[in-house]
Design a protein around this motif. Structure first.
Motif, PDB file in Angstrom:
ATOM      1  N   TYR A   6       0.966  -1.207   0.039  1.00 37.15           N
ATOM      2  CA  TYR A   6      -0.009  -0.027  -0.061  1.00 37.15           C
ATOM      3  C   TYR A   6       0.964   1.271  -0.026  1.00 37.15           C
ATOM      4  CZ  TYR A   6      -2.787   3.946   1.283  1.00 37.15           C
ATOM      5  OH  TYR A   6      -3.218   5.353   1.574  1.00 37.15           O
ATOM      6  N   ASN A   7       1.841   1.124   0.791  1.00 31.93           N
ATOM      7  CA  ASN A   7       2.557   2.434   0.841  1.00 31.93           C
ATOM      8  C   ASN A   7       3.470   2.799  -0.366  1.00 31.93           C
ATOM      9  OD1 ASN A   7       2.216   3.045   3.538  1.00 31.93           O
ATOM     10  ND2 ASN A   7       3.846   1.803   4.333  1.00 31.93           N
ATOM     11  N   HIS A   8       3.708   1.525  -1.043  1.00 32.68           N
ATOM     12  CA  HIS A   8       4.633   1.583  -2.440  1.00 32.68           C
ATOM     13  C   HIS A   8       3.532   2.417  -3.310  1.00 32.68           C
ATOM     14  CE1 HIS A   8       7.091   1.083  -5.847  1.00 32.68           C
ATOM     15  NE2 HIS A   8       6.167   0.385  -6.445  1.00 32.68           N
ATOM     16  N   ALA A   9       2.258   1.829  -3.355  1.00 33.49           N
ATOM     17  CA  ALA A   9       1.190   2.331  -4.155  1.00 33.49           C
ATOM     18  C   ALA A   9       0.822   3.836  -3.897  1.00 33.49           C
ATOM     19  CB  ALA A   9      -0.078   1.474  -3.844  1.00 33.49           C
ATOM     20  N   SER A  10       0.825   4.240  -2.687  1.00 27.44           N
ATOM     21  CA  SER A  10       0.436   5.627  -2.544  1.00 27.44           C
ATOM     22  C   SER A  10       1.660   6.596  -2.683  1.00 27.44           C
ATOM     23  CB  SER A  10       0.113   5.654  -0.932  1.00 27.44           C
ATOM     24  OG  SER A  10       1.029   5.439   0.080  1.00 27.44           O
ATOM     25  N   THR A  11       2.864   6.154  -2.574  1.00 18.48           N
ATOM     26  CA  THR A  11       4.033   6.808  -2.991  1.00 18.48           C
ATOM     27  C   THR A  11       4.112   6.998  -4.541  1.00 18.48           C
ATOM     28  OG1 THR A  11       5.230   5.848  -0.983  1.00 18.48           O
ATOM     29  CG2 THR A  11       6.532   6.942  -2.837  1.00 18.48           C
ATOM     30  N   ASN A  12       3.797   6.017  -5.231  1.00 15.91           N
ATOM     31  CA  ASN A  12       3.564   5.876  -6.417  1.00 15.91           C
ATOM     32  C   ASN A  12       2.432   7.110  -6.847  1.00 15.91           C
ATOM     33  OD1 ASN A  12       4.461   5.199  -9.239  1.00 15.91           O
ATOM     34  ND2 ASN A  12       2.788   3.597  -9.347  1.00 15.91           N
ATOM     35  N   LEU A  13       1.401   6.920  -6.525  1.00 11.55           N
ATOM     36  CA  LEU A  13       0.281   8.092  -6.857  1.00 11.55           C
ATOM     37  C   LEU A  13       0.590   9.307  -6.393  1.00 11.55           C
ATOM     38  CD1 LEU A  13      -2.899   6.133  -5.023  1.00 11.55           C
ATOM     39  CD2 LEU A  13      -2.124   6.161  -7.498  1.00 11.55           C
ATOM     40  N   VAL A  14       1.387   9.247  -5.218  1.00 12.39           N
ATOM     41  CA  VAL A  14       2.035  11.084  -5.016  1.00 12.39           C
ATOM     42  C   VAL A  14       2.930  11.614  -6.226  1.00 12.39           C
ATOM     43  CG1 VAL A  14       3.158  12.386  -3.275  1.00 12.39           C
ATOM     44  CG2 VAL A  14       1.246  10.583  -2.757  1.00 12.39           C
ATOM     45  N   GLY A  15       3.892  10.496  -6.499  1.00 14.46           N
ATOM     46  CA  GLY A  15       5.017  11.014  -7.501  1.00 14.46           C
ATOM     47  C   GLY A  15       4.083  11.088  -8.805  1.00 14.46           C
ATOM     48  N   LYS A  16       3.021  10.306  -9.299  1.00 14.49           N
ATOM     49  CA  LYS A  16       2.484  10.529 -10.417  1.00 14.49           C
ATOM     50  C   LYS A  16       1.678  11.895 -10.396  1.00 14.49           C
ATOM     51  CE  LYS A  16       1.486   5.823 -12.050  1.00 14.49           C
ATOM     52  NZ  LYS A  16       0.447   4.753 -12.194  1.00 14.49           N
ATOM     53  N   PHE A  17       1.155  12.229  -9.244  1.00 17.50           N
ATOM     54  CA  PHE A  17       0.508  13.599  -8.962  1.00 17.50           C
ATOM     55  C   PHE A  17       1.367  14.663  -9.207  1.00 17.50           C
ATOM     56  CE2 PHE A  17      -2.620  16.650  -7.530  1.00 17.50           C
ATOM     57  CZ  PHE A  17      -2.002  17.395  -6.842  1.00 17.50           C
ATOM     58  N   GLN A  19       4.119  14.571 -10.728  1.00 14.16           N
ATOM     59  CA  GLN A  19       4.636  14.730 -12.307  1.00 14.16           C
ATOM     60  C   GLN A  19       3.498  15.449 -13.002  1.00 14.16           C
ATOM     61  OE1 GLN A  19       5.611  10.646 -13.486  1.00 14.16           O
ATOM     62  NE2 GLN A  19       7.741  10.791 -12.500  1.00 14.16           N
ATOM     63  N   SER A  20       2.527  14.820 -13.055  1.00 13.80           N
ATOM     64  CA  SER A  20       1.026  15.750 -13.712  1.00 13.80           C
ATOM     65  C   SER A  20       1.035  17.022 -13.381  1.00 13.80           C
ATOM     66  CB  SER A  20      -0.063  15.078 -13.233  1.00 13.80           C
ATOM     67  OG  SER A  20      -0.010  13.560 -13.569  1.00 13.80           O
ATOM     68  N   GLU A  58      -8.527  15.443 -11.191  1.00 12.21           N
ATOM     69  CA  GLU A  58      -8.606  13.951 -11.099  1.00 12.21           C
ATOM     70  C   GLU A  58      -6.952  13.743 -10.219  1.00 12.21           C
ATOM     71  OE1 GLU A  58      -8.323  12.644 -14.894  1.00 12.21           O
ATOM     72  OE2 GLU A  58     -10.613  12.877 -15.447  1.00 12.21           O
ATOM     73  N   ASN A  59      -6.156  14.068 -10.362  1.00 12.94           N
ATOM     74  CA  ASN A  59      -4.977  13.856  -9.978  1.00 12.94           C
ATOM     75  C   ASN A  59      -5.036  14.330  -8.384  1.00 12.94           C
ATOM     76  OD1 ASN A  59      -3.379  12.617 -11.908  1.00 12.94           O
ATOM     77  ND2 ASN A  59      -3.190  14.507 -12.821  1.00 12.94           N
ATOM     78  N   TYR A  60      -5.621  15.632  -8.159  1.00 14.91           N
ATOM     79  CA  TYR A  60      -5.704  15.978  -6.712  1.00 14.91           C
ATOM     80  C   TYR A  60      -6.561  14.888  -5.926  1.00 14.91           C
ATOM     81  CZ  TYR A  60      -7.866  18.579  -2.923  1.00 14.91           C
ATOM     82  OH  TYR A  60      -8.050  18.893  -1.708  1.00 14.91           O
TER      83      TYR A  60
END
Length: 96
Positions: A6-17, A19-20, A58-60
């Motif tokens: 989960y932490n990796h996924a949430s970190t990945n989401l924040v990283g994608k956000f 970048q966006s 969407e990213n927010y």
């Protein structure tokens, strides 16, 4: 889903956000000012900026959900009496 995944996924989401947001900010900077544009150019610019806003919203929402979940997990970790167990939970939550 484990805490670590989960932490990796949430970190990945924040990283994608992040970048966006950077791409969107650059897109807006590239637009320049609307002075001297024709009516059609202003309409086109407005439509592009609306699309940017939709992408940003969407990213927010994605980042907000990740942070709310992280906050909830932190609150849940407070119920752990064993310091070592709680430490392991907290460590897993912040691990990149």
């Amino acid at each position: 889903m484990t805490v670590t995944s989960y932490n990796h996924a949430s970190t990945n989401l924040v990283g994608k956000f992040t970048q966006s947001v950077r791409r969107i900010v650059q897109d807006v900077k590239d637009e320049g000012t609307s002075s001297g544009q024709t009516k059609e150019e202003v309409i086109e610019t407005n439509e592009r900026l609306r699309g940017v806003r939709v992408r940003l919203d969407e990213n927010y929402d994605t980042a907000k959900k990740a942070l709310v979940t992280l906050m909830a997990r932190y609150s849940e970790s407070k119920s752990q009496r064993n310091v070592f167990t709680r430490y392991a939970l907290l460590k897993a939550m912040i691990k990149v």
